[in-house]
Scaffold this motif. Sequence first.
Motif, short mmCIF file in Angstrom:
data_model
loop_
_atom_site.label_atom_id
_atom_site.label_comp_id
_atom_site.label_asym_id
_atom_site.label_seq_id
_atom_site.Cartn_x
_atom_site.Cartn_y
_atom_site.Cartn_z
N SER A 1 0.84 -1.20 0.00
CA SER A 1 0.00 0.00 0.00
C SER A 1 0.87 1.25 0.00
O SER A 1 1.99 1.27 0.52
CB SER A 1 -0.92 -0.01 1.22
N GLU A 2 0.34 2.32 -0.60
CA GLU A 2 1.02 3.62 -0.58
C GLU A 2 0.50 4.52 0.53
O GLU A 2 0.97 5.66 0.66
CB GLU A 2 0.82 4.32 -1.93
N ASP A 3 -0.44 4.00 1.31
CA ASP A 3 -0.99 4.78 2.42
C ASP A 3 -0.24 4.46 3.70
O ASP A 3 0.04 3.28 4.00
CB ASP A 3 -2.49 4.47 2.62
N ALA A 4 0.07 5.49 4.44
CA ALA A 4 0.77 5.29 5.71
C ALA A 4 -0.18 4.71 6.75
O ALA A 4 -1.37 5.07 6.80
CB ALA A 4 1.36 6.61 6.21
N VAL A 5 0.32 3.81 7.58
CA VAL A 5 -0.45 3.16 8.63
C VAL A 5 0.32 3.30 9.94
O VAL A 5 1.54 3.09 9.97
CB VAL A 5 -0.70 1.67 8.30
N ARG B 1 5.22 2.71 6.13
CA ARG B 1 5.63 4.01 5.63
C ARG B 1 6.26 3.88 4.25
O ARG B 1 6.84 2.84 3.91
CB ARG B 1 6.67 4.66 6.56
N LEU B 2 6.16 4.97 3.44
CA LEU B 2 6.85 5.07 2.16
C LEU B 2 8.21 5.73 2.38
O LEU B 2 8.34 6.64 3.21
CB LEU B 2 6.03 5.90 1.18
N THR B 3 9.21 5.29 1.62
CA THR B 3 10.55 5.89 1.74
C THR B 3 10.69 7.13 0.89
O THR B 3 11.69 7.85 1.00
CB THR B 3 11.62 4.86 1.33
N VAL B 4 9.76 7.39 -0.06
CA VAL B 4 9.76 8.60 -0.90
C VAL B 4 8.37 9.21 -0.82
O VAL B 4 7.41 8.56 -0.42
CB VAL B 4 10.12 8.27 -2.37
N PRO B 5 8.19 10.48 -1.17
CA PRO B 5 6.87 11.09 -1.14
C PRO B 5 5.88 10.35 -2.02
O PRO B 5 6.25 9.72 -3.02
CB PRO B 5 7.13 12.50 -1.66
N PRO B 6 4.60 10.33 -1.63
CA PRO B 6 3.59 9.64 -2.45
C PRO B 6 3.57 10.19 -3.88
O PRO B 6 3.80 11.37 -4.11
CB PRO B 6 2.29 9.94 -1.70
N ARG C 1 5.54 9.05 -6.28
CA ARG C 1 6.81 8.75 -6.93
C ARG C 1 7.19 7.32 -6.58
O ARG C 1 6.89 6.85 -5.49
CB ARG C 1 7.90 9.72 -6.45
N PRO C 2 7.81 6.62 -7.49
CA PRO C 2 8.19 5.23 -7.22
C PRO C 2 9.21 5.17 -6.09
O PRO C 2 10.11 6.00 -6.00
CB PRO C 2 8.77 4.74 -8.54
N GLY C 3 9.07 4.20 -5.21
CA GLY C 3 9.99 4.05 -4.10
C GLY C 3 9.65 2.82 -3.31
O GLY C 3 8.72 2.05 -3.64
N SER C 4 10.37 2.58 -2.24
CA SER C 4 10.19 1.40 -1.41
C SER C 4 9.21 1.72 -0.28
O SER C 4 8.94 2.88 0.04
CB SER C 4 11.53 0.95 -0.83
N THR C 5 8.72 0.65 0.34
CA THR C 5 7.88 0.76 1.54
C THR C 5 8.54 -0.02 2.66
O THR C 5 9.12 -1.08 2.44
CB THR C 5 6.47 0.22 1.29
N VAL C 6 8.44 0.52 3.86
CA VAL C 6 8.99 -0.14 5.04
C VAL C 6 7.83 -0.44 5.98
O VAL C 6 7.04 0.45 6.31
CB VAL C 6 10.02 0.76 5.74
N THR C 7 7.74 -1.71 6.40
CA THR C 7 6.67 -2.16 7.28
C THR C 7 7.29 -2.81 8.50
O THR C 7 8.16 -3.68 8.38
CB THR C 7 5.74 -3.16 6.57
N THR C 8 6.84 -2.37 9.70
CA THR C 8 7.27 -3.01 10.95
C THR C 8 6.09 -3.75 11.56
O THR C 8 4.94 -3.29 11.49
CB THR C 8 7.80 -1.96 11.94
N LEU C 9 6.40 -4.91 12.14
CA LEU C 9 5.37 -5.78 12.71
C LEU C 9 5.73 -6.09 14.16
O LEU C 9 6.88 -6.43 14.45
CB LEU C 9 5.27 -7.09 11.91
#
Length: 897
Positions: free
Chosen positions: A284-288, A305-310, A312-320
Motif C-alpha cells: 500500500s502507498e498509504d501510511a499506517v 511508511r513510504l521511503t519517498v513522497p507519495p 513517486r516510485p519508491g520502497s515501503t517499510v513495514t514493521t510488525l
Amino acid sequence: MTTILRRWRRHRHSVLSVRSVVGQMFILLIGLVLLLVAASVLILYLHVRHGAKDGAATRSLVTAQTFANAPGTAEAIRSSDPTAELQPRAEEVRERTHTDFVVVLNREGIRFTHPDPDRIGERFIGTFEPAREGKVVRETTEGTLGPSVRSVVPVRDEDGEVIGMVAAGVTLERIDLAAINELPLLLGAGAAVVVLATGAAGLVSRRLLRQTRGMGPAEITRMYEQHDAVLHAVREGMVIVDDRRRLLLMNEEAKRLLGLPDDATGRDIDDLGLDRATVALLSSEDAVTDEVHMAGGRLLTVNHRLTVPPGRPGSTVTTLRDTTELRAASGRAEAAQKRLELLYAAGIAIGTTLDVIRTAEELTEVAVPEFADYVTVDLVEPVFRGGDSNGAENRMRRAATGGGTPGHPVRGPHTTLRLNADIPQVRALAAGRAVVENDLHGTDWWQAGDEEYAASLMRHGFHATICAPLHARGVVLGVAGFWRAERQEPFDGEDLSLAEELAARTAVCVDNARRYAREHEMAATLQRSLLPRGLPEQNAVETAYRYRPAEAVGGDFFDVIPLSGARVALVVGDVVGHGLHAAATMGRLRTAVHNFAALDLPPDELLGRLDELADRDDRDSDGREGQDGLDADGTGAVTGATCLYAIYDPVERLCTLATAGHLPPVLVHPDGTVEFPELTAHPPLGVAGMPFEPTELRLAEGTRIVLYTDGLIEARDRDIDVGLGLLRDALTGAPDDPDAACDRVLEALLPERPTDDVAVLIARTKALAPQQVASWDVPFTPSAVAEGRAAAGRQLAAWGLTEIVFITELILSEMITNALVHGSGPIRVRLLRDRTLICEVSDGSSTSPHPRNAAATDEGGRGLFLVAQYADRWGTRYTAEGKVIWAEQRLPHRPRR
C-alpha cells in the motif's frame, strides 16, 4: 562564486547536518573562520582606537604648549581682565586644533577660559599641582565635559616664574567616534574573508560528502553492525518492498510472524503465500500507524511508511509487532485495575453510617453492576438488635438486595432463610471461608431448602454465585451473596478474592454498627430509666414536656417535684458529654436533686449542695480517671453540669429561681408578652464554689414558665443569640396549652437530625383561691392549743370536711404544743385545701423536731409520733424567720354525682 553558492544551497541540508562528519567539519571550519575574522576586526579596532587616543594626547599637549608659549598669553594672565582677552583666543585655538577644550588657569586652578562660559571662575577638575611647579601633566580623567585625555603645561613670565597654566584635551567620545569611522572598512574586509572561506569550505565539504555519504569509516562499520542487529536480534519484524513489489529485506522476526520461506528475499510478494490483506498492506502507498492486523492467528501491530513522497516510485517499510500476549496481559491488568478501583470505592462508600441496614445497602450499591448482577446481604437475627452472635445461628434475615431488572425473582429485605449446617459449603461459610459456585443447576446447597425459589432464580438466568461470609472479630455475622445472570462469564479466583475483600470490609462496618447500636441502646435505656416516666399530680402548675434524644445519648434532664405547702419545684439540667458516662452522671445528679428537694431546701441552698457534691466527686476522681473520662466505678465526675432550679408557690404566686451555668428561662405572660428574666449568673456545678443567689419573681396566674436545654437553641449553623430570637418568635402567640406550646417550639427550632439532646418543660402557673387558704396567729400561751383546735374545726366545717375534723384537731394540737414547748414566737397556723389538706405551724425557732419512742413512764414525747401515724406525710422546712412543721392528710372520698 555564484556557481559555488548555488551548489552550496543545493547541498546545504546535507552539509549542515551535525550528525555527519562533513557537517561537523563544515560547521567547525566556518566557526573557526568567523572566530579569526572577529578577532582580527577587534584587534584592528582596538589598534585604531589606541592610535586615535595617542594622537589626541599628543595633540592636546602640543595645543597646550603652543597656547602657553604664545605671545601675549603671560601678559593677558597678568591683566586686570584675563577672561576678556584669553576666552576668544582659547576658543579659536580649540576649533582649529580639533580639541574639546582649551582652559587657562591661574596658580590656584581657577579657570579664566572654558568652552562653557558658565564654568569660568570655577576650580579646575583634574591634576594641575605638578604644572604649578613647572612640570607637564598628562592624564585621562573625568571632567566637566566627560572622560577626556588632557595635558596641563605651565605658563612662565620673562623671569621664568610660573604665573598660570594651560590645559587642553580631547574627550573619549571624540576618540571613539574617530575609531568608529574606521569600522565600515574593517567589517567589509572581514565579510569578504568570511564569504571566501565559506565558499571554499562548501567546495571541500561537497567533495567529502560525495565520497563518504556523510559518514566516516567507523560509522559505516557501526551502521552495518546495527543493521545486522536490527534484522536478527530485535523482537519486531521489518519488511522492505520496492516499487516493483519485490521483497528487498526481511529480518528473522518478520519471517517468523508472517511464515515466509528462507528464499523470500528478491521474490514478488504475491508469490510468498501471504493472504490478500497482508499483501495489500505491504504494497500500500498509504501510511499506517499502530494498526492491528490479524495474520496467522496472531494479533500484529503494524506501522507502514513510504521511503519517498507519495506519487513517486519508491520502497515501503513495514514493521510488525506481536501483541497477542500483550493484549492478554493488558486485559488482565485492566481487570486488576477495575478491582482496585472497586475496592477503593468500597472503602469510601461502605460504612458511612453506623446503621446495620444502611451498611448492607452500601455494599449492594458498590458491587452492582461493576462486579455482580445481583447482590444479597443476609444477617443473623441478633445483629439487627445489636446483640452478639454466638456463631451457632443458621437462621438469617435479609438486610438488603441490589441490582436486577423489574420482575426479578430475588427476594427483598426482611425475608428469612435457614441454611443446613451439615452441608460442607455451609460449614465452610460458618468457618469464615467464601464459597464459589459456577453451576447452580448441578448443586442444591445454595437453595436453603426452598426448591421453588431456586427454580425461579435459574429460570431468570442465574448461573453463578459467590457466597462470602461477613466475618468479623471471630464471629460470622451473615452472608453476602454475589450473583450473575446477565453476564455469562463465570466467577474466577480473582473474583473470589475480590468478594472476600468486599465482605470483610462490610463485616467490619456491620460489626461496628452493631456494637454502636448495642451501646446506643444501652445508653438510651439507661437514660430512659433515669428520666421521669410521667409528671406527678399537683395543682400548682399545669405542665407539659418534650424530650428528643440525639443520635449520641446525652445527659439532659428535667423534673417536676411536688413540695410541701402545695408548692412545686421545676428542674432542668445538662451534663457535658455524651454516652453512658453522661447518662450515668445525669442519673446521679437527678437523684441528688430529688434528695435535696425532699429537705425543702430553697433553690440557692440546693444548688450549693449540688456544687459541693460535684466538687467532692471531682476531688475523689483525681488520679482514678481513665482515658474515657470515667472513674473506677464507670460513672465519672459531675463537673461541668448545668442546672436551673425553680420553686413556685401557688399561694403567694412567687417563683424563686437559681441557676448554675444554665440558660435563663422564658416567661410568657398572660397578655402574650415574652420575657427573658435576668438571673444572677453562676458558673456550672463544681467549677467555682461560690454561693448562689436566688431571684424572686411575682407571677400572674396563667404565666407560662419555659425551661429548656442548650440543644434547643444552639446549632452548628447559628449563634446562640439567633436561637434565643427564634425561641422568642415561637413563643410569641403560642397556644396557652403547654402541650401545644411544646409542639410549636420543637417545630420551629428543632433540626431534622439534632446533634444534642433537647429537653423542653413548659409550666403554666395556677393560684390557690383565697377561700382555699386559712391562717391565723397563735398566742404563745398553753391555752392557745384549745383555741387552735376550735378554729381548725370551724374552718373544716366551712370547707365541708367534717369527717376529718377529729384527726386534724389532734394533729394540729400536737404541732402547736410542740411549737410552744420547743420553739419560740411568733407562732402561726395555716390550713391549705388542695389535693390534700395541709396543716402548717410556723414558729421563730430553727430547732429541728425529731420523733422518738417514749418510755411507758414518760409523760410526753409522743406528739410527733401521733402526727406521723395519722398524717400521710409530714416534715419540716426552714424559712428566713424560723421553721414550718407541716402535715398532709387525704381528703375524704366522696362519690361523684
